[in-house]
Scaffold this motif. Structure first.
Motif, PDB file in Angstrom:
ATOM      1  N   SER A  93      74.904  84.207  13.419  1.00 49.55           N
ATOM      2  CA  SER A  93      74.356  85.146  13.118  1.00 49.55           C
ATOM      3  C   SER A  93      74.664  85.267  11.161  1.00 49.55           C
ATOM      4  O   SER A  93      75.957  84.575  10.480  1.00 49.55           O
ATOM      5  CB  SER A  93      74.965  85.779  13.170  1.00 49.55           C
ATOM      6  N   SER A  94      74.783  86.095  10.365  1.00 51.26           N
ATOM      7  CA  SER A  94      74.577  85.997   8.982  1.00 51.26           C
ATOM      8  C   SER A  94      75.926  87.041   8.883  1.00 51.26           C
ATOM      9  O   SER A  94      76.650  86.690   8.157  1.00 51.26           O
ATOM     10  CB  SER A  94      74.008  87.855   8.368  1.00 51.26           C
ATOM     11  N   ASP A  95      76.668  87.695   9.938  1.00 55.25           N
ATOM     12  CA  ASP A  95      77.645  87.812   9.875  1.00 55.25           C
ATOM     13  C   ASP A  95      78.534  86.452   9.809  1.00 55.25           C
ATOM     14  O   ASP A  95      80.016  86.975   9.433  1.00 55.25           O
ATOM     15  CB  ASP A  95      78.263  89.469  11.141  1.00 55.25           C
ATOM     16  N   ILE A  96      78.718  85.869  10.925  1.00 56.36           N
ATOM     17  CA  ILE A  96      80.101  85.028  10.543  1.00 56.36           C
ATOM     18  C   ILE A  96      79.434  83.769   9.399  1.00 56.36           C
ATOM     19  O   ILE A  96      80.496  83.534   8.928  1.00 56.36           O
ATOM     20  CB  ILE A  96      79.339  83.878  12.131  1.00 56.36           C
ATOM     21  N   GLN A  97      78.279  84.186   9.025  1.00 61.07           N
ATOM     22  CA  GLN A  97      78.270  83.002   8.046  1.00 61.07           C
ATOM     23  C   GLN A  97      79.216  84.103   6.394  1.00 61.07           C
ATOM     24  O   GLN A  97      79.328  82.751   6.054  1.00 61.07           O
ATOM     25  CB  GLN A  97      76.480  82.140   7.367  1.00 61.07           C
ATOM     26  N   ARG A  98      78.248  85.534   6.164  1.00 65.63           N
ATOM     27  CA  ARG A  98      79.134  85.335   5.265  1.00 65.63           C
ATOM     28  C   ARG A  98      80.269  86.340   5.647  1.00 65.63           C
ATOM     29  O   ARG A  98      81.682  85.738   4.575  1.00 65.63           O
ATOM     30  CB  ARG A  98      78.961  87.101   5.412  1.00 65.63           C
ATOM     31  N   ALA A  99      81.203  86.081   6.906  1.00 61.23           N
ATOM     32  CA  ALA A  99      82.537  85.658   7.028  1.00 61.23           C
ATOM     33  C   ALA A  99      83.187  84.557   6.651  1.00 61.23           C
ATOM     34  O   ALA A  99      84.132  84.245   5.637  1.00 61.23           O
ATOM     35  CB  ALA A  99      82.946  85.702   8.269  1.00 61.23           C
ATOM     36  N   PHE A 100      82.416  83.267   6.899  1.00 59.65           N
ATOM     37  CA  PHE A 100      82.757  81.920   6.076  1.00 59.65           C
ATOM     38  C   PHE A 100      82.637  81.662   4.695  1.00 59.65           C
ATOM     39  O   PHE A 100      83.912  81.297   4.064  1.00 59.65           O
ATOM     40  CB  PHE A 100      81.695  80.627   6.744  1.00 59.65           C
ATOM     41  N   ARG A 101      81.338  82.032   4.130  1.00 61.33           N
ATOM     42  CA  ARG A 101      81.676  82.435   2.938  1.00 61.33           C
ATOM     43  C   ARG A 101      82.674  82.986   1.944  1.00 61.33           C
ATOM     44  O   ARG A 101      83.386  82.554   1.223  1.00 61.33           O
ATOM     45  CB  ARG A 101      80.480  82.438   2.514  1.00 61.33           C
ATOM     46  N   VAL A 102      82.950  84.548   2.519  1.00 62.31           N
ATOM     47  CA  VAL A 102      84.153  84.740   1.737  1.00 62.31           C
ATOM     48  C   VAL A 102      85.715  84.820   1.728  1.00 62.31           C
ATOM     49  O   VAL A 102      86.142  84.136   1.354  1.00 62.31           O
ATOM     50  CB  VAL A 102      83.947  86.142   2.578  1.00 62.31           C
ATOM     51  N   ALA A 103      85.360  84.098   3.663  1.00 59.87           N
ATOM     52  CA  ALA A 103      87.012  83.381   3.319  1.00 59.87           C
ATOM     53  C   ALA A 103      87.036  82.552   2.412  1.00 59.87           C
ATOM     54  O   ALA A 103      88.298  81.873   2.084  1.00 59.87           O
ATOM     55  CB  ALA A 103      86.431  82.724   4.978  1.00 59.87           C
ATOM     56  N   SER A 104      86.547  81.165   2.484  1.00 60.54           N
ATOM     57  CA  SER A 104      86.204  80.043   2.088  1.00 60.54           C
ATOM     58  C   SER A 104      85.779  80.301   0.934  1.00 60.54           C
ATOM     59  O   SER A 104      86.846  79.744  -0.262  1.00 60.54           O
ATOM     60  CB  SER A 104      84.465  78.991   2.144  1.00 60.54           C
ATOM     61  N   ALA A 105      85.901  81.885  -0.189  1.00 56.24           N
ATOM     62  CA  ALA A 105      85.792  81.786  -2.274  1.00 56.24           C
ATOM     63  C   ALA A 105      86.945  82.232  -2.109  1.00 56.24           C
ATOM     64  O   ALA A 105      88.229  82.149  -2.490  1.00 56.24           O
ATOM     65  CB  ALA A 105      84.510  82.262  -1.654  1.00 56.24           C
ATOM     66  N   MET A 106      87.203  83.209  -1.192  1.00 55.16           N
ATOM     67  CA  MET A 106      89.251  84.680  -1.042  1.00 55.16           C
ATOM     68  C   MET A 106      90.239  82.808  -0.976  1.00 55.16           C
ATOM     69  O   MET A 106      90.844  83.088  -1.493  1.00 55.16           O
ATOM     70  CB  MET A 106      89.178  84.802  -0.134  1.00 55.16           C
ATOM     71  N   GLN A 107      90.215  81.444  -0.420  1.00 54.80           N
ATOM     72  CA  GLN A 107      91.044  80.779  -0.455  1.00 54.80           C
ATOM     73  C   GLN A 107      90.269  79.193  -0.972  1.00 54.80           C
ATOM     74  O   GLN A 107      90.689  78.280  -1.182  1.00 54.80           O
ATOM     75  CB  GLN A 107      90.570  79.709   1.035  1.00 54.80           C
ATOM     76  N   ASP A 108      89.343  79.292  -2.377  1.00 57.50           N
ATOM     77  CA  ASP A 108      89.428  78.615  -3.045  1.00 57.50           C
ATOM     78  C   ASP A 108      88.908  77.229  -2.749  1.00 57.50           C
ATOM     79  O   ASP A 108      89.351  76.112  -2.600  1.00 57.50           O
ATOM     80  CB  ASP A 108      90.468  78.220  -3.912  1.00 57.50           C
ATOM     81  N   LEU A 109      87.702  77.091  -1.492  1.00 59.60           N
ATOM     82  CA  LEU A 109      87.681  76.210  -0.778  1.00 59.60           C
ATOM     83  C   LEU A 109      85.559  75.631  -0.268  1.00 59.60           C
ATOM     84  O   LEU A 109      85.644  77.137  -0.351  1.00 59.60           O
ATOM     85  CB  LEU A 109      88.338  76.744   0.569  1.00 59.60           C
ATOM     86  N   ASN A 110      85.005  75.109  -0.189  1.00 61.62           N
ATOM     87  CA  ASN A 110      83.589  75.385   0.155  1.00 61.62           C
ATOM     88  C   ASN A 110      83.315  75.550   1.321  1.00 61.62           C
ATOM     89  O   ASN A 110      84.447  75.909   2.194  1.00 61.62           O
ATOM     90  CB  ASN A 110      83.102  73.967  -0.329  1.00 61.62           C
ATOM     91  N   THR A 111      82.227  75.870   1.855  1.00 65.24           N
ATOM     92  CA  THR A 111      82.435  76.606   3.332  1.00 65.24           C
ATOM     93  C   THR A 111      82.657  75.844   4.476  1.00 65.24           C
ATOM     94  O   THR A 111      83.213  75.401   5.386  1.00 65.24           O
ATOM     95  CB  THR A 111      80.695  76.939   3.147  1.00 65.24           C
ATOM     96  N   SER A 112      82.170  73.880   3.838  1.00 68.47           N
ATOM     97  CA  SER A 112      82.472  72.791   4.691  1.00 68.47           C
ATOM     98  C   SER A 112      83.750  73.426   4.874  1.00 68.47           C
ATOM     99  O   SER A 112      84.371  72.432   5.753  1.00 68.47           O
ATOM    100  CB  SER A 112      81.893  71.669   4.453  1.00 68.47           C
ATOM    101  N   ALA A 113      84.332  72.589   4.126  1.00 68.79           N
ATOM    102  CA  ALA A 113      86.449  72.579   3.874  1.00 68.79           C
ATOM    103  C   ALA A 113      86.633  73.847   4.593  1.00 68.79           C
ATOM    104  O   ALA A 113      87.875  73.478   5.739  1.00 68.79           O
ATOM    105  CB  ALA A 113      86.839  72.942   2.810  1.00 68.79           C
ATOM    106  N   MET A 114      86.361  75.261   4.516  1.00 73.75           N
ATOM    107  CA  MET A 114      86.624  76.101   5.243  1.00 73.75           C
ATOM    108  C   MET A 114      86.547  75.692   6.433  1.00 73.75           C
ATOM    109  O   MET A 114      87.320  76.554   7.742  1.00 73.75           O
ATOM    110  CB  MET A 114      86.289  77.808   5.293  1.00 73.75           C
ATOM    111  N   VAL A 115      85.633  75.258   7.176  1.00 73.44           N
ATOM    112  CA  VAL A 115      84.836  75.654   8.710  1.00 73.44           C
ATOM    113  C   VAL A 115      85.561  74.126   9.387  1.00 73.44           C
ATOM    114  O   VAL A 115      85.932  74.273  10.245  1.00 73.44           O
ATOM    115  CB  VAL A 115      83.366  74.886   8.488  1.00 73.44           C
ATOM    116  N   ARG A 116      86.131  72.894   8.402  1.00 73.79           N
ATOM    117  CA  ARG A 116      86.744  72.011   8.650  1.00 73.79           C
ATOM    118  C   ARG A 116      88.550  72.230   9.435  1.00 73.79           C
ATOM    119  O   ARG A 116      88.993  72.063  10.117  1.00 73.79           O
ATOM    120  CB  ARG A 116      86.841  70.792   8.062  1.00 73.79           C
ATOM    121  N   LYS A 117      88.558  73.643   8.101  1.00 73.73           N
ATOM    122  CA  LYS A 117      90.588  74.336   8.349  1.00 73.73           C
ATOM    123  C   LYS A 117      90.013  74.190   9.841  1.00 73.73           C
ATOM    124  O   LYS A 117      91.306  74.868  10.497  1.00 73.73           O
ATOM    125  CB  LYS A 117      90.205  74.691   7.514  1.00 73.73           C
ATOM    126  N   VAL A 118      88.961  75.954  10.030  1.00 72.97           N
ATOM    127  CA  VAL A 118      88.907  76.366  11.366  1.00 72.97           C
ATOM    128  C   VAL A 118      89.106  75.542  12.694  1.00 72.97           C
ATOM    129  O   VAL A 118      89.714  76.059  13.864  1.00 72.97           O
ATOM    130  CB  VAL A 118      88.050  77.415  11.109  1.00 72.97           C
TER     131      VAL A 118
END
Length: 115
Positions: A24-49
């Motif tokens: 969903s758009s909400d889930i994608q937005r959550a990953f984009r925001v979380a990755s930006a807040m942690q200075d990661l790209n979204t792929s790295a954020m997914v791998r972190k989770v």
């Protein structure tokens, strides 16, 4: 044939499988925001989770946009520059993006739309 010493990484990259998820758009937005807040790209954020190894810092932290010839003409008019002076246009764009970020970071509720 001897392989250059950096080929093992290339070989590993070739063997990797890229997965895409329809979320969903909400889930994608959550990953984009979380990755930006942690200075990661979204792929790295997914791998972190997923608790997989990931790069802690972006390799090339930059914004990208595709500009066509017509875009350069429009931007040149906006900045009062010749369309052929792409370096100056690029600098003006970078300055405008920096100004947007400064306004946004100061007051995220401010109207930052282009008028």
């Amino acid at each position: 044939m001897n392989k250059p010493k950096d080929w093992p990484e290339e070989t590993r990259a070739i063997q990797a499988t890229q997965l895409a998820f329809d979320l969903s758009s909400d889930i994608q937005r959550a990953f984009r925001v979380a990755s930006a807040m942690q200075d990661l790209n979204t792929s790295a954020m997914v791998r972190k989770v997923l608790q997989l190894p990931y790069r802690k810092k972006r390799i090339r932290p930059r914004l990208t946009v595709t500009l066509h010839d017509d875009d350069f003409v429009q931007l040149a008019e906006r900045y009062g520059l010749p369309a052929s002076d792409r370096a100056a246009i690029r600098q003006c764009v970078a300055d405008e993006l920096s100004a947007f970020a400064s306004r946004f970071l100061t007051d995220p509720d401010a109207d930052t739309s282009v008028k």
